[in-house]
Motif scaffolding. Structure first.
Motif, PDB file in Angstrom:
ATOM      1  N   LEU A 421       0.798  -1.216   0.000  1.00 37.53           N
ATOM      2  CA  LEU A 421       0.000   0.000   0.000  1.00 37.53           C
ATOM      3  C   LEU A 421       0.838   1.278   0.000  1.00 37.53           C
ATOM      4  O   LEU A 421       0.272   2.372   0.081  1.00 37.53           O
ATOM      5  CB  LEU A 421      -0.933   0.006   1.217  1.00 37.53           C
ATOM      6  CG  LEU A 421      -1.804  -1.247   1.402  1.00 37.53           C
ATOM      7  CD1 LEU A 421      -2.669  -1.112   2.655  1.00 37.53           C
ATOM      8  CD2 LEU A 421      -2.681  -1.501   0.186  1.00 37.53           C
ATOM      9  N   LEU A 439      -1.904  -7.188  -4.432  1.00 38.24           N
ATOM     10  CA  LEU A 439      -2.601  -5.913  -4.518  1.00 38.24           C
ATOM     11  C   LEU A 439      -1.563  -4.819  -4.347  1.00 38.24           C
ATOM     12  O   LEU A 439      -0.867  -4.767  -3.326  1.00 38.24           O
ATOM     13  CB  LEU A 439      -3.667  -5.798  -3.433  1.00 38.24           C
ATOM     14  CG  LEU A 439      -4.313  -4.407  -3.251  1.00 38.24           C
ATOM     15  CD1 LEU A 439      -5.023  -3.955  -4.521  1.00 38.24           C
ATOM     16  CD2 LEU A 439      -5.280  -4.412  -2.067  1.00 38.24           C
ATOM     17  N   ASN A 495      -3.175   4.873  -6.791  1.00 38.13           N
ATOM     18  CA  ASN A 495      -3.662   5.479  -5.560  1.00 38.13           C
ATOM     19  C   ASN A 495      -3.046   6.842  -5.288  1.00 38.13           C
ATOM     20  O   ASN A 495      -3.633   7.665  -4.605  1.00 38.13           O
ATOM     21  CB  ASN A 495      -3.359   4.551  -4.377  1.00 38.13           C
ATOM     22  CG  ASN A 495      -4.026   4.989  -3.097  1.00 38.13           C
ATOM     23  OD1 ASN A 495      -5.251   4.986  -3.005  1.00 38.13           O
ATOM     24  ND2 ASN A 495      -3.234   5.375  -2.109  1.00 38.13           N
ATOM     25  N   TYR A 578     -11.359   3.085  -4.366  1.00 47.14           N
ATOM     26  CA  TYR A 578     -10.595   3.473  -3.186  1.00 47.14           C
ATOM     27  C   TYR A 578     -10.201   2.218  -2.413  1.00 47.14           C
ATOM     28  O   TYR A 578     -10.941   1.231  -2.353  1.00 47.14           O
ATOM     29  CB  TYR A 578     -11.384   4.435  -2.282  1.00 47.14           C
ATOM     30  CG  TYR A 578     -12.663   3.867  -1.692  1.00 47.14           C
ATOM     31  CD1 TYR A 578     -12.648   3.114  -0.523  1.00 47.14           C
ATOM     32  CD2 TYR A 578     -13.899   4.099  -2.303  1.00 47.14           C
ATOM     33  CE1 TYR A 578     -13.815   2.598   0.023  1.00 47.14           C
ATOM     34  CE2 TYR A 578     -15.063   3.588  -1.766  1.00 47.14           C
ATOM     35  CZ  TYR A 578     -15.020   2.832  -0.610  1.00 47.14           C
ATOM     36  OH  TYR A 578     -16.185   2.325  -0.072  1.00 47.14           O
ATOM     37  N   VAL A 579      -9.018   2.259  -1.841  1.00 47.13           N
ATOM     38  CA  VAL A 579      -8.506   1.198  -0.974  1.00 47.13           C
ATOM     39  C   VAL A 579      -7.874   1.898   0.214  1.00 47.13           C
ATOM     40  O   VAL A 579      -6.876   2.600   0.074  1.00 47.13           O
ATOM     41  CB  VAL A 579      -7.469   0.311  -1.685  1.00 47.13           C
ATOM     42  CG1 VAL A 579      -6.973  -0.777  -0.730  1.00 47.13           C
ATOM     43  CG2 VAL A 579      -8.043  -0.301  -2.948  1.00 47.13           C
ATOM     44  N   LEU A 590      -9.001  -3.628   5.533  1.00 45.31           N
ATOM     45  CA  LEU A 590      -9.157  -2.770   4.371  1.00 45.31           C
ATOM     46  C   LEU A 590     -10.598  -2.300   4.241  1.00 45.31           C
ATOM     47  O   LEU A 590     -11.545  -3.047   4.488  1.00 45.31           O
ATOM     48  CB  LEU A 590      -8.778  -3.518   3.094  1.00 45.31           C
ATOM     49  CG  LEU A 590      -7.306  -3.794   2.826  1.00 45.31           C
ATOM     50  CD1 LEU A 590      -7.155  -4.503   1.485  1.00 45.31           C
ATOM     51  CD2 LEU A 590      -6.490  -2.508   2.837  1.00 45.31           C
ATOM     52  N   THR A 592     -12.708  -0.855   1.131  1.00 42.23           N
ATOM     53  CA  THR A 592     -12.546  -0.700  -0.312  1.00 42.23           C
ATOM     54  C   THR A 592     -13.838  -1.019  -1.059  1.00 42.23           C
ATOM     55  O   THR A 592     -14.665  -1.806  -0.594  1.00 42.23           O
ATOM     56  CB  THR A 592     -11.424  -1.624  -0.825  1.00 42.23           C
ATOM     57  OG1 THR A 592     -11.265  -1.440  -2.228  1.00 42.23           O
ATOM     58  CG2 THR A 592     -11.714  -3.088  -0.545  1.00 42.23           C
ATOM     59  N   LEU A 594     -13.275  -1.891  -4.278  1.00 36.42           N
ATOM     60  CA  LEU A 594     -12.580  -2.500  -5.404  1.00 36.42           C
ATOM     61  C   LEU A 594     -13.364  -3.657  -6.002  1.00 36.42           C
ATOM     62  O   LEU A 594     -13.504  -3.781  -7.231  1.00 36.42           O
ATOM     63  CB  LEU A 594     -11.200  -2.972  -4.928  1.00 36.42           C
ATOM     64  CG  LEU A 594     -10.350  -3.794  -5.878  1.00 36.42           C
ATOM     65  CD1 LEU A 594      -9.993  -2.989  -7.114  1.00 36.42           C
ATOM     66  CD2 LEU A 594      -9.086  -4.267  -5.174  1.00 36.42           C
ATOM     67  N   ALA A 655     -12.167  -9.052   1.735  1.00 38.59           N
ATOM     68  CA  ALA A 655     -11.286  -7.877   1.742  1.00 38.59           C
ATOM     69  C   ALA A 655     -11.407  -7.074   3.035  1.00 38.59           C
ATOM     70  O   ALA A 655     -10.457  -6.389   3.434  1.00 38.59           O
ATOM     71  CB  ALA A 655     -11.587  -6.983   0.545  1.00 38.59           C
TER      72      ALA A 655
END
Length: 660
Positions: A421, A439, A495, A578-579, A590, A592, A594, A655
């Motif tokens: 991240l 990821l 990101n 968004y994450v 997390l 997210t 996604l 997630a």
């Protein structure tokens, strides 16, 4: 036999339960294979030098009776402070307490150290936190913010040292606190638990708190010490420990002392740093660097933090090791040390090393595998915030930051099922890497760069070794051709904003597009005309061209860009993904959307046969025992079926589960 130790015993005993030793080192002098040294809670102000090792079938076990209750410290309390002026106090220490090693006259520096040589291996601690070393008494008195610090509010706490005859004089700015009413300590010892000789094998070190040692700078062609370490041995287990506040390295799995090669460049200058590293590899074979004698360590479930060079370091000595389930954070945050060799985990020659399920964050670099990352696997790790805080200037001698850095190796190096991240996910100044089911919110850096030196306009290629499969013996040396990389079933999310005016002329965009100039395997192999007689002259340019790249089944969001030759992928440039990493009461998960946009995009299950062999060593991407890998387990160890989602989760609904 159980040998008992308690520093609360009325007098030093014989190691029995009724009459325990007061010092761990007394037990270390007599421990034999099969013995367990059981250490009662307490603070042990000592250096433990294990004399004997165990055997593979009969280990020597050092165990804290209460988890983390036995504390081995390299520091001593200091209560005799006199007020100097303002917020500054002063103390004097007779140098006799230091023996042959005075941390307040020993400077940090050496090979691959790029910062000014102005810091000592000593340190001052206020209530468990290391103070910043000042270069002058005036700087100490002013107590101003050190701008490059990642924790600037703490950087106003300063100390300064000088010698006066046979005394060490230490000044410290405690910012209004009275040091005689607080817990103040100073480094006295270089190590906490580390044999002084090599070949002390099969020791288990379990459940201790280890802290505050005056360790030295630990580059790859020099002796590497740490607060804890096996010192060129085999089969150690370091588990369930809390390790913090080493001046340089927390755990060393690294190099022996070789007087002819130790800090060679710093001492002699006449060979290039790269050449002395090659020398170190070859000399290592002479000094017993084989699978039968060195490595195969386990470091597990340790909390490693607030060390200023590395959490774990190792040059050659970490081969065939397992590093798992460790929490490593706040490494090099003071930014007073600078150069290469700084990371949460920094290994040279991570041959058949597996790093899995570690949580690494707020470190200058997360994991750095330098040279000979062959058979290395980095899997199921959570990495984040391994980058310079916004608006923080770089310190002198500091290097760039990323979650994972693979440098000048030939592979096979496998990076799979990780969550990365930070602003830079992977720096790839290397070849022979496979990324599968990761990821990544950050970019790739140094693709096709960072491996050679340009000297007066002439490229001086860096030759690095590769090895016999699953062994340490050197098979050959070669430059880095770049490429030979694989990207399967990853998720790339842009990101961080693309900085068009970035000072560093470096890629700012996330994705595999940085390999657009690289050939497919079919394009590359066609140049060699395998159906015709070999022509050395005609093929020479292809022997030094970029190696091929493979990519399939990846997903790209928020502007992340694919390799132009990738046939099957998902590219979504319209929906905003968004994450976000959320922390609550020490647990991480997390947040997210996604998987709302990944929808029904599925791809195939990857295995070792699909990944094939790394080019130079001609070794398959496989387990250390030579068996094939089937990527049917995700970040959590959950099963993937006959098809797979890209990324680290078998089921997108997972997630939001607890990651750590």
């Amino acid at each position: 036999m159980v040998i008992y130790v308690s520093n609360a015993a009325p007098k030093n005993g014989n190691g029995s339960k009724e009459m325990p030793f007061r010092h761990i080192n007394d037990a270390a002098k007599i421990a034999a294979p099969g013995d367990e040294i059981l250490v009662a809670p307490g603070v042990y102000h000592e250096y433990v030098d294990p004399v004997n090792g165990g055997t593979e079938d009969s280990r020597i076990v050092y165990r804290s009776e209460k988890p983390l209750g036995a504390v081995i410290t390299g520091a001593e309390d200091m209560k005799d402070w006199k007020h100097y002026e303002g917020s500054v106090w002063v103390c004097r220490v007779n140098n006799g307490v230091f023996g042959s090693y005075n941390p307040y006259t020993t400077m940090i520096g050496g090979d691959w150290y790029f910062a000014p040589v102005v810091r000592h291996t000593g340190a001052v601690y206020l209530n468990g936190r290391q103070l910043y070393e000042a270069e002058s008494l005036e700087e100490c008195v002013k107590g101003e913010v050190y701008a490059p610090s990642w924790e600037p509010e703490w950087s106003v706490y300063k100390w300064y040292t000088e010698q006066d005859g046979d005394e060490t004089v230490i000044y410290a700015n405690f910012q209004g606190k009275n040091p005689n009413e607080e817990t103040v300590e100073i480094n006295v010892r270089r190590n906490c638990f580390m044999p002084s000789r090599t070949g002390v094998n099969y020791i288990t070190f379990s459940g201790f708190t280890v802290e505050k040692a005056a360790t030295t700078w630990a580059p790859p062609a020099a002796y590497q010490d740490g607060m804890i370490g096996p010192h060129w041995s085999k089969g150690w287990v370091i588990e369930d420990c809390d390790i913090s506040n080493s001046k340089c390295c927390g755990i060393s799995l690294g190099k022996y002392y070789d007087p002819e090669n130790d800090h060679y460049f710093t001492r002699k200058h006449v060979k290039s740093p790269t050449q002395m590293e090659r020398d170190a590899v070859c000399r290592g074979q002479y000094h017993g660097w084989t699978k039968e004698k060195i490595g195969s360590h386990i470091v597990r479930r340790c909390h490693i933090h607030h060390c200023e060079q590395t959490g774990i370091v190792g040059r050659m000595g970490a081969v065939f090791s397992l590093i798992e389930d460790n929490h490593i954070h706040h490494i090099n945050n003071m930014q007073q040390l600078g150069g290469a060799e700084i990371a949460g985990i920094k290994l040279h020659a991570a041959i058949d090393v597996v790093m899995r399920r570690n949580h690494i964050h707020h470190s200058t670099m997360g994991i750095w595998c330098d040279w000979q990352a062959q058979g290395t696997r980095i899997t199921q790790n959570l990495l984040h915030d391994n980058h310079v805080p916004d608006n923080t200037p770089r310190a002198a001698g500091s290097m760039f930051s990323q979650d994972i850095f693979i440098e000048v190796g030939h592979g096979p190096t496998l990076i799979d099922n990780n969550i990365m991240l930070s602003k830079v996910s992977v720096t790839l100044a290397t070849e022979g890497v496979a990324l599968v089911h990761n990821l990544m919110l950050g970019k790739f850096a140094l693709v096709g760069k960072g491996t050679d030196s340009i000297v007066e306009g002439v490229n001086r290629a860096r030759y690095t070794p590769y090895h016999i499969h699953h062994r340490t013996e050197v098979a050959g040396f070669m430059t880095i051709l770049h490429g030979d990389d694989r990207f399967y079933n990853n998720i790339f999310v842009q990101n961080w904003p693309v900085e068009s005016d970035a000072k560093e002329q470096e890629n700012q965009e996330v994705g595999t597009h940085v390999f657009d100039e690289y050939p497919t395997y079919e394009e590359w192999i066609s140049h060699f005309e395998l159906d015709k007689p070999a022509d050395m002259g005609a093929l020479e340019k292809y022997h030094f061209s970029h190696l091929p790249v493979w990519a399939n089944g990846n997903a790209y969001f928020n502007g992340a860009k694919p390799w132009k030759k990738e046939a099957e992928n998902l590219v979504n440039q319209t929906d905003k993904v968004y994450v976000e990493l959320e922390e609550k009461d020490g647990s991480y998960s997390l947040k997210t959307n996604l998987y709302d946009f990944l929808k029904d995009f599925e791809t195939g299950i990857i295995n070792s046969d699909i990944l094939g062999c790394a080019f130079e060593p001609e070794q398959r991407f496989e387990n250390p025992d030579g068996t094939a890998i089937l990527f049917n387990e995700d970040y959590f160890g959950e099963h993937r079926g006959i098809a797979a989602l890209p990324g680290p989760f078998a089921d997108g609904r997972d997630a939001g589960k607890k990651l750590w």
